[in-house]
Design a protein around this motif. Sequence first.
Motif, PDB file in Angstrom:
ATOM      1  N   LYS A  46       0.819  -1.206   0.000  1.00 59.80           N
ATOM      2  CA  LYS A  46       0.000   0.000   0.000  1.00 59.80           C
ATOM      3  C   LYS A  46       0.859   1.265   0.000  1.00 59.80           C
ATOM      4  CE  LYS A  46      -4.051  -1.925   2.383  1.00 59.80           C
ATOM      5  NZ  LYS A  46      -4.830  -1.926   3.654  1.00 59.80           N
ATOM      6  N   ALA A  47       2.001   1.211   0.701  1.00 53.29           N
ATOM      7  CA  ALA A  47       2.871   2.388   0.781  1.00 53.29           C
ATOM      8  C   ALA A  47       3.665   2.621  -0.492  1.00 53.29           C
ATOM      9  CB  ALA A  47       3.822   2.255   1.971  1.00 53.29           C
ATOM     10  N   GLY A  48       3.655   1.655  -1.404  1.00 54.43           N
ATOM     11  CA  GLY A  48       4.322   1.842  -2.689  1.00 54.43           C
ATOM     12  C   GLY A  48       5.830   1.856  -2.613  1.00 54.43           C
ATOM     13  N   VAL A  49       6.424   1.093  -1.680  1.00 56.58           N
ATOM     14  CA  VAL A  49       7.883   1.066  -1.537  1.00 56.58           C
ATOM     15  C   VAL A  49       8.413  -0.274  -2.036  1.00 56.58           C
ATOM     16  CG1 VAL A  49       7.990   2.715   0.345  1.00 56.58           C
ATOM     17  CG2 VAL A  49       7.667   0.304   0.876  1.00 56.58           C
ATOM     18  N   THR A  50       9.653  -0.256  -2.534  1.00 49.50           N
ATOM     19  CA  THR A  50      10.245  -1.457  -3.105  1.00 49.50           C
ATOM     20  C   THR A  50      11.555  -1.848  -2.444  1.00 49.50           C
ATOM     21  OG1 THR A  50      11.364  -0.125  -4.801  1.00 49.50           O
ATOM     22  CG2 THR A  50       9.206  -1.057  -5.368  1.00 49.50           C
ATOM     23  N   ASP A  51      12.039  -1.066  -1.492  1.00 49.07           N
ATOM     24  CA  ASP A  51      13.281  -1.424  -0.815  1.00 49.07           C
ATOM     25  C   ASP A  51      13.102  -1.305   0.691  1.00 49.07           C
ATOM     26  OD1 ASP A  51      14.703   1.326   0.125  1.00 49.07           O
ATOM     27  OD2 ASP A  51      13.655   1.630  -1.774  1.00 49.07           O
ATOM     28  N   PHE A  52      13.950  -2.016   1.413  1.00 49.03           N
ATOM     29  CA  PHE A  52      13.832  -2.127   2.865  1.00 49.03           C
ATOM     30  C   PHE A  52      13.985  -0.772   3.547  1.00 49.03           C
ATOM     31  CE2 PHE A  52      15.900  -2.693   7.014  1.00 49.03           C
ATOM     32  CZ  PHE A  52      14.969  -3.505   7.643  1.00 49.03           C
ATOM     33  N   GLN A  53      14.941   0.033   3.112  1.00 46.39           N
ATOM     34  CA  GLN A  53      15.178   1.319   3.760  1.00 46.39           C
ATOM     35  C   GLN A  53      13.962   2.224   3.641  1.00 46.39           C
ATOM     36  OE1 GLN A  53      18.939   3.233   2.938  1.00 46.39           O
ATOM     37  NE2 GLN A  53      18.074   5.273   3.210  1.00 46.39           N
ATOM     38  N   SER A  54      13.351   2.292   2.468  1.00 48.97           N
ATOM     39  CA  SER A  54      12.173   3.142   2.296  1.00 48.97           C
ATOM     40  C   SER A  54      11.010   2.650   3.146  1.00 48.97           C
ATOM     41  CB  SER A  54      11.760   3.166   0.827  1.00 48.97           C
ATOM     42  OG  SER A  54      12.768   3.735   0.025  1.00 48.97           O
ATOM     43  N   ALA A  55      10.833   1.325   3.225  1.00 50.92           N
ATOM     44  CA  ALA A  55       9.742   0.764   4.015  1.00 50.92           C
ATOM     45  C   ALA A  55       9.892   1.130   5.487  1.00 50.92           C
ATOM     46  CB  ALA A  55       9.701  -0.750   3.843  1.00 50.92           C
ATOM     47  N   MET A  56      11.088   0.988   6.013  1.00 47.92           N
ATOM     48  CA  MET A  56      11.290   1.267   7.439  1.00 47.92           C
ATOM     49  C   MET A  56      11.280   2.770   7.716  1.00 47.92           C
ATOM     50  SD  MET A  56      11.302  -1.788   8.337  1.00 47.92           S
ATOM     51  CE  MET A  56      11.676  -1.765  10.084  1.00 47.92           C
ATOM     52  N   THR A  57      11.724   3.576   6.767  1.00 43.69           N
ATOM     53  CA  THR A  57      11.700   5.025   6.947  1.00 43.69           C
ATOM     54  C   THR A  57      10.272   5.544   7.047  1.00 43.69           C
ATOM     55  OG1 THR A  57      13.800   5.322   5.770  1.00 43.69           O
ATOM     56  CG2 THR A  57      12.356   7.242   5.926  1.00 43.69           C
ATOM     57  N   MET A  58       9.403   5.091   6.129  1.00 39.85           N
ATOM     58  CA  MET A  58       8.054   5.639   6.068  1.00 39.85           C
ATOM     59  C   MET A  58       7.086   4.976   7.040  1.00 39.85           C
ATOM     60  SD  MET A  58       8.836   7.894   3.942  1.00 39.85           S
ATOM     61  CE  MET A  58       7.222   8.689   3.999  1.00 39.85           C
ATOM     62  N   LEU A  59       7.392   3.745   7.489  1.00 42.76           N
ATOM     63  CA  LEU A  59       6.426   2.998   8.289  1.00 42.76           C
ATOM     64  C   LEU A  59       6.879   2.726   9.717  1.00 42.76           C
ATOM     65  CD1 LEU A  59       5.424   0.363   5.570  1.00 42.76           C
ATOM     66  CD2 LEU A  59       4.268   2.512   6.113  1.00 42.76           C
ATOM     67  N   GLN A  60       8.113   3.051  10.070  1.00 45.15           N
ATOM     68  CA  GLN A  60       8.630   2.744  11.403  1.00 45.15           C
ATOM     69  C   GLN A  60       9.422   3.944  11.932  1.00 45.15           C
ATOM     70  OE1 GLN A  60       9.001   1.487  14.720  1.00 45.15           O
ATOM     71  NE2 GLN A  60       8.144  -0.160  13.500  1.00 45.15           N
ATOM     72  N   PRO A  61       8.784   4.836  12.708  1.00 45.69           N
ATOM     73  CA  PRO A  61       9.453   6.080  13.105  1.00 45.69           C
ATOM     74  C   PRO A  61      10.663   5.902  14.025  1.00 45.69           C
ATOM     75  CG  PRO A  61       7.318   5.853  14.200  1.00 45.69           C
ATOM     76  CD  PRO A  61       7.390   4.784  13.161  1.00 45.69           C
ATOM     77  N   SER A  62      10.774   4.776  14.737  1.00 46.78           N
ATOM     78  CA  SER A  62      11.905   4.600  15.650  1.00 46.78           C
ATOM     79  C   SER A  62      13.198   4.275  14.910  1.00 46.78           C
ATOM     80  CB  SER A  62      11.603   3.499  16.665  1.00 46.78           C
ATOM     81  OG  SER A  62      11.369   2.264  16.012  1.00 46.78           O
ATOM     82  N   LEU A  63      13.115   4.042  13.580  1.00 49.67           N
ATOM     83  CA  LEU A  63      14.302   3.792  12.776  1.00 49.67           C
ATOM     84  C   LEU A  63      14.599   4.993  11.897  1.00 49.67           C
ATOM     85  CD1 LEU A  63      13.574   0.811  13.599  1.00 49.67           C
ATOM     86  CD2 LEU A  63      14.574   0.134  11.423  1.00 49.67           C
ATOM     87  N   SER A  64      15.879   5.258  11.716  1.00 45.23           N
ATOM     88  CA  SER A  64      16.291   6.347  10.831  1.00 45.23           C
ATOM     89  C   SER A  64      17.541   5.920  10.078  1.00 45.23           C
ATOM     90  CB  SER A  64      16.559   7.633  11.625  1.00 45.23           C
ATOM     91  OG  SER A  64      17.629   7.445  12.533  1.00 45.23           O
ATOM     92  N   PHE A  65      17.805   6.608   8.979  1.00 46.69           N
ATOM     93  CA  PHE A  65      18.937   6.259   8.124  1.00 46.69           C
ATOM     94  C   PHE A  65      19.671   7.529   7.719  1.00 46.69           C
ATOM     95  CE2 PHE A  65      15.742   3.037   7.640  1.00 46.69           C
ATOM     96  CZ  PHE A  65      16.438   1.842   7.607  1.00 46.69           C
ATOM     97  N   SER A  66      20.984   7.437   7.711  1.00 47.60           N
ATOM     98  CA  SER A  66      21.806   8.463   7.068  1.00 47.60           C
ATOM     99  C   SER A  66      22.705   7.730   6.088  1.00 47.60           C
ATOM    100  CB  SER A  66      22.634   9.243   8.097  1.00 47.60           C
ATOM    101  OG  SER A  66      23.432   8.373   8.884  1.00 47.60           O
ATOM    102  N   SER A  67      22.837   8.280   4.902  1.00 49.06           N
ATOM    103  CA  SER A  67      23.531   7.564   3.828  1.00 49.06           C
ATOM    104  C   SER A  67      24.788   8.293   3.411  1.00 49.06           C
ATOM    105  CB  SER A  67      22.607   7.396   2.615  1.00 49.06           C
ATOM    106  OG  SER A  67      21.447   6.678   2.962  1.00 49.06           O
ATOM    107  N   ASN A  68      25.761   7.495   2.975  1.00 46.74           N
ATOM    108  CA  ASN A  68      26.967   8.051   2.371  1.00 46.74           C
ATOM    109  C   ASN A  68      27.431   7.092   1.287  1.00 46.74           C
ATOM    110  OD1 ASN A  68      28.406   5.930   3.681  1.00 46.74           O
ATOM    111  ND2 ASN A  68      28.615   7.199   5.518  1.00 46.74           N
ATOM    112  N   ALA A  69      28.612   7.348   0.754  1.00 43.47           N
ATOM    113  CA  ALA A  69      29.100   6.534  -0.365  1.00 43.47           C
ATOM    114  C   ALA A  69      29.307   5.076   0.027  1.00 43.47           C
ATOM    115  CB  ALA A  69      30.411   7.124  -0.888  1.00 43.47           C
ATOM    116  N   MET A  70      29.433   4.795   1.319  1.00 47.13           N
ATOM    117  CA  MET A  70      29.700   3.435   1.767  1.00 47.13           C
ATOM    118  C   MET A  70      28.448   2.711   2.224  1.00 47.13           C
ATOM    119  SD  MET A  70      32.840   3.596   1.104  1.00 47.13           S
ATOM    120  CE  MET A  70      33.458   2.031   1.691  1.00 47.13           C
TER     121      MET A  70
END
Length: 743
Positions: A135-159
């Motif tokens: 329903k949320a229209g997400v295809t990867d794990f990071q997007s799913a947890m970002t939009m549906l689980q507020p206690s998780l967060s992500f910061s990204s870099n080249a690695m």
Amino acid sequence: MKKRCLLTILLGGCVVMNSLAQITLSGRVINAETGKPVSGASVRLEQTTMGCATNSKGEFLLKDVKEGKYVLRASCLNYTAVTQKVAGSKTNMLIKLPSSYINLDQVVITGTGTHHKLKETPVPIEVISATDIKKAGVTDFQSAMTMLQPSLSFSSNAMGSYLMMNGLSNKYVLILINGKKLTGDTSNNIDLSRIDMNNIKRIEVLKGAGSALYGSDAIAGVINIITDNPKNLLTVTSDTRFEEYGQFTQGVSADVTTKKFGSYTSYRHQQAHGWQQNSLDEDGEPTAKSNTSAFNANIVNQKFTFDPTTKLSLYTEAGYYNRLTDRPVAGYDYNLAYDSYNLGVGAKYLLGNSSYLNFDVANDNYETDYKYLVESGNYEPGDKNMIKRQHYYNVNLKGVFKHSDYFKSVLGLEYVNEALNRPDASVDKNVYTGAFYAQEEINLLKDLQAIVGIRYIHHETAGNNFAPKASLMYKLSHFNFRASYSGGFRAPGLDELYYYMLKSTTLTAGSSDLKAEKSNYGSLNAEYVSNCFTASVTAYINSIDDMINGESLLLSAMSDEERQAIINEATAAFGKQATDKMKTYKQYRNLDRALVKGVDANLSAYLGYGFTLGGGYSFAYARGKDQEGNWANIERSIRHTASVIGNWVHTWNNYQLNLNLNGRMQSKRFQQSSGVDESAPGFGLWNLNTRHTFDCGKSFIVEPGFGVNNIFDYKDDRPYGVNYATLTPGRTVYVSLLLKFKQ
């Protein structure tokens, strides 16, 4: 002649007795309110391996069942499960499933290691279902947890993507796939691209220390990804998605299930063009570098199951993954290549009365390579250089024994061996861990449950450690009240134990004398549950001791004897030319401690006429104390996060429309460097997704989708090199198409 007649009679009698010993169960599963058939419902006999899925008419058939008394269970997402006692053959059974607008009857396992309905688990668990993800229209794990689980967060870099959970970094979060650890990282970033979202049944999130059941790394929490094993004879699915900036995902799966044999095959390809947040660096100079690189990735998974009897089930599985970045030659000397493969075998034997034995053997392997774009040292363009290779081996024997309606025991033995080969850090080592764990579930009264457990761990270098747990749950009408305490444990990583690496002017050294990190986690939870509304609040505190961190010292500040000893050792390893530039010595030590206090709140409500509203809020006050006694915000921690999910679904004959609006808001992400505040600003993202389901006959479904991500076009476009809030390129539009055939 008499002997032949007697033999014929005996054989005929055996055939007759054998046929009499077999029963058949068949019927239909329908919606209790509308009377319409429920397609895809799971119908199985409890305490056996026998089960099937209903067809498009809601029909099911279980044949060649050994005669006896059974409990038949019918369940389906968005319905309340129903059980019925059966003895002997039954045909034309009619099972009515009541609608459940808030799915609390789904079974979860992560919190206790045993099966519980979500609304009845003594340890609070948060669940993201496959339907939520779709329903949320997400295809990867990071997007799913970002939009549906507020206690998780992500910061990204080249690695890679750096995961935080309730204020603690990803090295304290244990990620499992069907209870088996996902290993392999780059700069402590677990490669989340390895998770195939096409075959996920649900994601269970256990917050707080889970080491009593799961061992090392489960200090901040456990994320257990449960995959699906369809019950249809044949299921073939294709899921395609196009999004701006060359983002393309294609998933294909083919599953075959018979009475005793199952084959589950999936393939997923993902690729994207890279993009820049800003073409200028912090000095205002043009740069070709970007935190979002172009890439392409492939995942293949295969699983076979075999149920030789109604009590014994066997499986074997394997998977392969690769990913290659495509970075511009103007900004980089090499691309990053990642490869991994995993193998697993296991068995489950049902003992009756909800008791069983599980035996699993798992092996996970991950390798990181540089693939050169230009000539560099001894490498020509196209050459590969292995940077890091990791191996993980796990053997787990677990028994669940239900003694009565009041007591259930979990006993287990586990052996783990981890290996790391990193030439540039002078590491080619492995360490082992052995563990014994025990847990007792006690139903003290009708509405009062307790769980106590402990794990004994022997780590090759960190020695002996214990991780206890205790939980209590009391049910009062529509309310659940829970109290939990658990101890966390994290064994020193192989990098922290054995690294010896010179990069630029800093020499980094591990220490084989490191102690295990330990935590104490306590929480109080209150939950209200009804068919149309559920709300929960959890307050927690997590204290971590002996945290491992690097202590950096300037060589110029050391005594002549200490400095010379370090220089002599480094010169022998790297040569005098390299050590002449060395200025700093960094060694891993048990230096720090941390204290996280927080509150999590979640609600979900069915508003009628197909409307549902849900969301969550997470507050985490995460502070760390260094060796000098100074307290500061934990790096990358976020104080406030929230999510909002609104959904509307309506069906017209063979067409169903689903509209979904989801948003995430978060405050700034704390980060400092050399006393300078480099925190990332807070932001909000909102996505609108639509799915259109066409039921094209008895066995075929066509489901196109269309959506807009980042509706309000937020982009952190500050110069390259800053701590970005998010790497979204701004507003994007996507289209998708799901094709599904089942028989």
